[in-house]
Design a protein around this motif. Structure first.
Motif, PDB file in Angstrom:
ATOM      1  N   LEU A  70       0.818  -1.208   0.000  1.00  0.00           N
ATOM      2  CA  LEU A  70       0.000   0.000   0.000  1.00  0.00           C
ATOM      3  C   LEU A  70       0.856   1.263   0.000  1.00  0.00           C
ATOM      4  O   LEU A  70       0.454   2.294  -0.547  1.00  0.00           O
ATOM      5  N   GLU A  71       2.035   1.182   0.608  1.00  0.00           N
ATOM      6  CA  GLU A  71       2.953   2.324   0.573  1.00  0.00           C
ATOM      7  C   GLU A  71       3.429   2.583  -0.847  1.00  0.00           C
ATOM      8  O   GLU A  71       3.508   3.731  -1.300  1.00  0.00           O
ATOM      9  N   HIS A  72       3.748   1.522  -1.577  1.00  0.00           N
ATOM     10  CA  HIS A  72       4.138   1.678  -2.988  1.00  0.00           C
ATOM     11  C   HIS A  72       2.986   2.272  -3.798  1.00  0.00           C
ATOM     12  O   HIS A  72       3.204   3.132  -4.667  1.00  0.00           O
ATOM     13  N   PHE A  73       1.773   1.814  -3.533  1.00  0.00           N
ATOM     14  CA  PHE A  73       0.597   2.330  -4.245  1.00  0.00           C
ATOM     15  C   PHE A  73       0.415   3.821  -3.957  1.00  0.00           C
ATOM     16  O   PHE A  73       0.150   4.620  -4.864  1.00  0.00           O
ATOM     17  N   ARG A  74       0.577   4.204  -2.713  1.00  0.00           N
ATOM     18  CA  ARG A  74       0.434   5.614  -2.335  1.00  0.00           C
ATOM     19  C   ARG A  74       1.515   6.468  -2.987  1.00  0.00           C
ATOM     20  O   ARG A  74       1.238   7.532  -3.547  1.00  0.00           O
ATOM     21  N   THR A  75       2.770   6.008  -2.949  1.00  0.00           N
ATOM     22  CA  THR A  75       3.877   6.783  -3.521  1.00  0.00           C
ATOM     23  C   THR A  75       3.713   6.926  -5.027  1.00  0.00           C
ATOM     24  O   THR A  75       3.985   7.991  -5.592  1.00  0.00           O
ATOM     25  N   ALA A  76       3.273   5.863  -5.684  1.00  0.00           N
ATOM     26  CA  ALA A  76       3.047   5.934  -7.138  1.00  0.00           C
ATOM     27  C   ALA A  76       1.948   6.951  -7.454  1.00  0.00           C
ATOM     28  O   ALA A  76       2.062   7.723  -8.416  1.00  0.00           O
ATOM     29  N   ARG A  77       0.884   6.977  -6.648  1.00  0.00           N
ATOM     30  CA  ARG A  77      -0.190   7.957  -6.875  1.00  0.00           C
ATOM     31  C   ARG A  77       0.320   9.379  -6.677  1.00  0.00           C
ATOM     32  O   ARG A  77      -0.023  10.290  -7.447  1.00  0.00           O
TER      33      ARG A  77
END
Length: 711
Positions: free
Chosen positions: A409-416
């Motif tokens: 979820l951290e990767h998803f947030r950073t990508a967004r």
């Protein structure tokens, strides 16, 4: 005898003596060389004897002599080609090691000249590049003269060959071998535009390399991975064989780390603002975020000067984090991944409030059961401070099923965040679009998966449906290329369809949502009820019910997807069933679906019973086919009693027509009551059936009626 004849005689005599007396043969050739110092055959024969005897020093001296004195002889170049091939191949073969030793005995200037001349003799672009690369590695001072020209020739060859992927032999040599020599040479002084060009070429290669889709033998390659691997794309080497290169030469270790290191080097050469050598991608994003915030208040000229830095850094962070997110939610997609058998994960609307958003004014006096409000769920979500920092929608994940949920979820947030930054200014968006166009990111299935999930997260459901259509097209294309009819590809197809259903539901398009759901259900296998029940128990929230705008990340398996399909169908029918207009069919469907996850839907069921009591009658001829819940059966039996209000229930097939035609005949009416009693008794005996099998059969058999029941 002529001079040529004498030379031939002396060479022939020496050859004859080699097996018996090599020293005599050598003496003959020394004499011959003294008599005829300009004869090539005599000197080459001397070299051949020393080479065959693997006497390194003497063979090296003689090779030097014939290279200097007879540079145009084809035999000399064939010999040099054998030696340079041994130098390029890194072979541990004994003879290859000898040939390398012969080359090492030559003076440096002669080595350099020999390699340059050997390069000129090559007509194959790849072989010529490898030869020149050998020169650059052995003589770094030659990088200034030949480095850029070699790099450009490789990029030009890639264009001429019209290769369909950047993961090719020319790009690999340029990115992994030539470019580091150019960037790390302090004597090189390249224009900024050329540095950006090379950096983007390298980044495209690294990203496409690490995200390369499995080939037909991908599973075999994946099984040969070395041990001790870390997360996807980090601390591992892809098992990719690049056309034109050996398997060993095709290996690229630590591609993401190499790319980050290259960006830092280029940043220092381009005098990037605030660039101090980032140690991670998140640090890279943090720097450009601060720079973007500062530049927004500065003049337009300053912003355009930093535009390249911001776009490049944000793009690489975006692709890095999007890759790691997708590798977690669809692990079978990437070459060499060890979890080829893992099922994909799917981001969906959280429907946990589907049962609990209805208030019931009265409780039935005869009911003694209680709602199991206190049951706990094991949950984790990105609403925690460490992840979402209080922004955006919540993503609920069962941390017992996804151990790396926080990182994912951290990767998803950073990508967004990277995506948002790239679209925060027109000039940034324009430059990013150029990169995407050059790299053909529209053909990257893995990136389309991320974009789709991001659009769903943002609540842009119409755009999500368009993105899902593109994703399905890319998925079908990949399956055709791989001739894939595997379970994995079926699950990935279900993943796209179930997300389409979720989006249609969010848009209020309930019939379309139902069609998609039933398409998915047809391909599912109902699981054991107890096993699914334990999973559902884990998913129940410890906290109060949220407002309904949450998302849920669930594994795309029958035991997880079938319950979601049932919940979403319930959500579709619920609004229609409880309108002021009477719709017994929709209400009947709701009652059947409420059996799932009982007694979570008890309040909603009691509201349905209230509506039936207000109507005074209820007709649903599929009742005894699919309702096996003992509490529901008890409630409907009660409704026929005097205390229950003597509600007229038409639950048997053709019962309505029977009553209509024979209302004057007391025996017939009495027969209907008896049929109801017997049917109810039979139904009680079915209460032990696997509920998911019953509900799965309901979805399959009643597909047409279910779809037609919705507007």
């Amino acid at each position: 005898m002529s001079a040529q004849g004498d030379c031939e005689f002396l060479v022939k005599r020496a050859r004859e003596l080699v097996p018996q007396d090599p020293y005599a043969a050598k003496a003959w050739l020394i004499t011959a060389r003294t008599l005829y110092p300009t004869d090539f055959n005599i000197q080459y024969e001397m070299y051949s004897i020393e080479r065959n005897a693997e006497r390194t020093a003497s063979a090296g001296r003689l090779l030097y002599d014939i290279f200097v004195n007879f540079p145009e002889q084809p035999v000399v170049w064939r010999e040099i080609a054998v030696i340079t091939a041994a130098l390029r191949n890194d072979s541990q073969d004994k003879h290859a090691q000898f040939l390398k030793g012969v080359f090492e005995t030559l003076p440096g200037p002669v080595q350099c000249k020999m390699l340059l001349k050997a390069t000129e003799q090559c007509f194959n672009t790849l072989e010529k590049a490898e030869m020149l690369l050998l020169l650059l590695k052995r003589f770094p001072e030659s990088v200034v003269q030949h480095g850029v020209s070699l790099g450009e020739s490789l990029l030009e060859a890639e264009t001429v060959e019209d290769l369909d992927t950047p993961v090719n032999c020319f790009r690999k040599l340029f990115v992994c071998d030539v470019l580091p020599l150019i960037l790390n040479n302090p004597e090189m002084c390249l224009p900024v535009s050329l540095l950006y060009k090379y950096m983007h070429k390298a980044a495209e290669f690294y990203i496409c390399y690490v995200t390369k889709e499995p080939s037909a033998d991908g599973q075999i390659q994946g099984s040969q991975e070395v041990g001790g691997l870390k997360s996807p794309g980090r601390g591992r080497s892809q098992r990719v064989v690049i056309g034109g290169l050996s398997e060993k030469s095709s290996v690229v270790t630590e591609p993401w780390e190499r790319m980050l290191e290259m960006v830092c080097v280029v940043g220092s050469l381009c005098d990037w603002q605030g660039e101090k050598g980032s140690r991670s991608y998140s640090e890279l994003l943090q720097r450009v975020t601060e720079l973007c915030r500062y530049m927004s208040a500065a003049d337009s000229e300053g912003f355009s000067r930093c535009c390249g830095q911001i776009v490049t850094c944000c793009s690489l962070v975006l692709f890095h984090c999007a890759f790691h997110y997708v590798s977690a939610v669809q692990p079978s997609l990437f070459q060499g991944h060890s979890s080829l058998s893992s099922s994909p994960w799917v981001l969906l609307e959280d429907l946990s409030s589907v049962y609990t958003d209805v208030e019931v004014e009265r409780k039935h006096a005869h009911k003694k059961r209680k709602l199991a409000d206190g049951r706990e769920k094991t949950m984790s979500s990105d609403d925690e401070d460490v992840l979402a920092k209080g922004r955006g929608r919540h993503i609920v994940v069962n941390n017992t099923e996804m151990s790396s949920w926080a990182e994912t979820l951290e990767h998803f947030r950073t990508a967004r965040e990277s995506w948002d930054l790239l679209h925060s200014h027109q000039s940034l968006e324009t430059e990013f679009a150029k990169i995407c166009s050059a790299w053909k990111t529209e053909m990257w299935l893995w990136f389309r998966i991320f974009l789709t999930d991001m659009l769903i997260y943002q609540g842009q459901y119409r755009k999500s449906l368009s993105s899902l259509a593109l994703m399905s097209s890319l998925q079908n294309q990949q399956n055709q290329n791989q001739n894939s009819l595997s379970t994995s590809s079926n699950l990935e197809t279900h993943r796209a369809i179930i997300q389409q259903a979720s989006c249609h539901y969010a848009l209020g398009e309930y019939r379309m949502a139902c069609e998609k759901l039933l398409e998915v259900v047809a391909g599912l296998t109902p699981q054991n009820q107890d096993a699914v029940k334990s999973i559902e128990e884990q998913r129940k929230p410890r906290s109060k019910t949220r407002k309904g705008n949450d998302l849920r990340l669930v594994p795309c398996t029958s035991k997880s997807i079938l319950p979601f399909c049932l919940q979403l169908m319930l959500a579709c029918f619920k609004l229609r069933a409880f309108t002021d207009n009477r719709d017994d069919l929709a209400l009947g469907h709701v009652i059947v679906l409420l059996q799932h996850d009982w007694p979570q839907g008890e309040n909603l069921f009691l509201k349905a019973v209230d509506k039936i009591c207000q109507q005074g009658s209820f007709q649903y001829e599929n009742f005894f086919n699919y309702v096996t819940n003992i509490d529901m059966l008890e409630e409907f039996a009660y409704l026929r009693t005097t205390e229950g209000g003597r509600v007229q229930l038409e639950l048997l097939p053709n019962q309505g027509m029977l009553i209509k035609h024979h209302t004057v005949t007391r025996g017939i009416t009495k027969g209907v009551k008896e049929d109801f009693r017997l049917a109810m008794e039979r139904q009680v005996s079915r209460c032990g059936e696997n509920l998911f099998t019953v509900l799965h059969r309901f979805c399959i058999n009643e597909k047409i009626i279910l779809i037609q029941s919705l507007p």
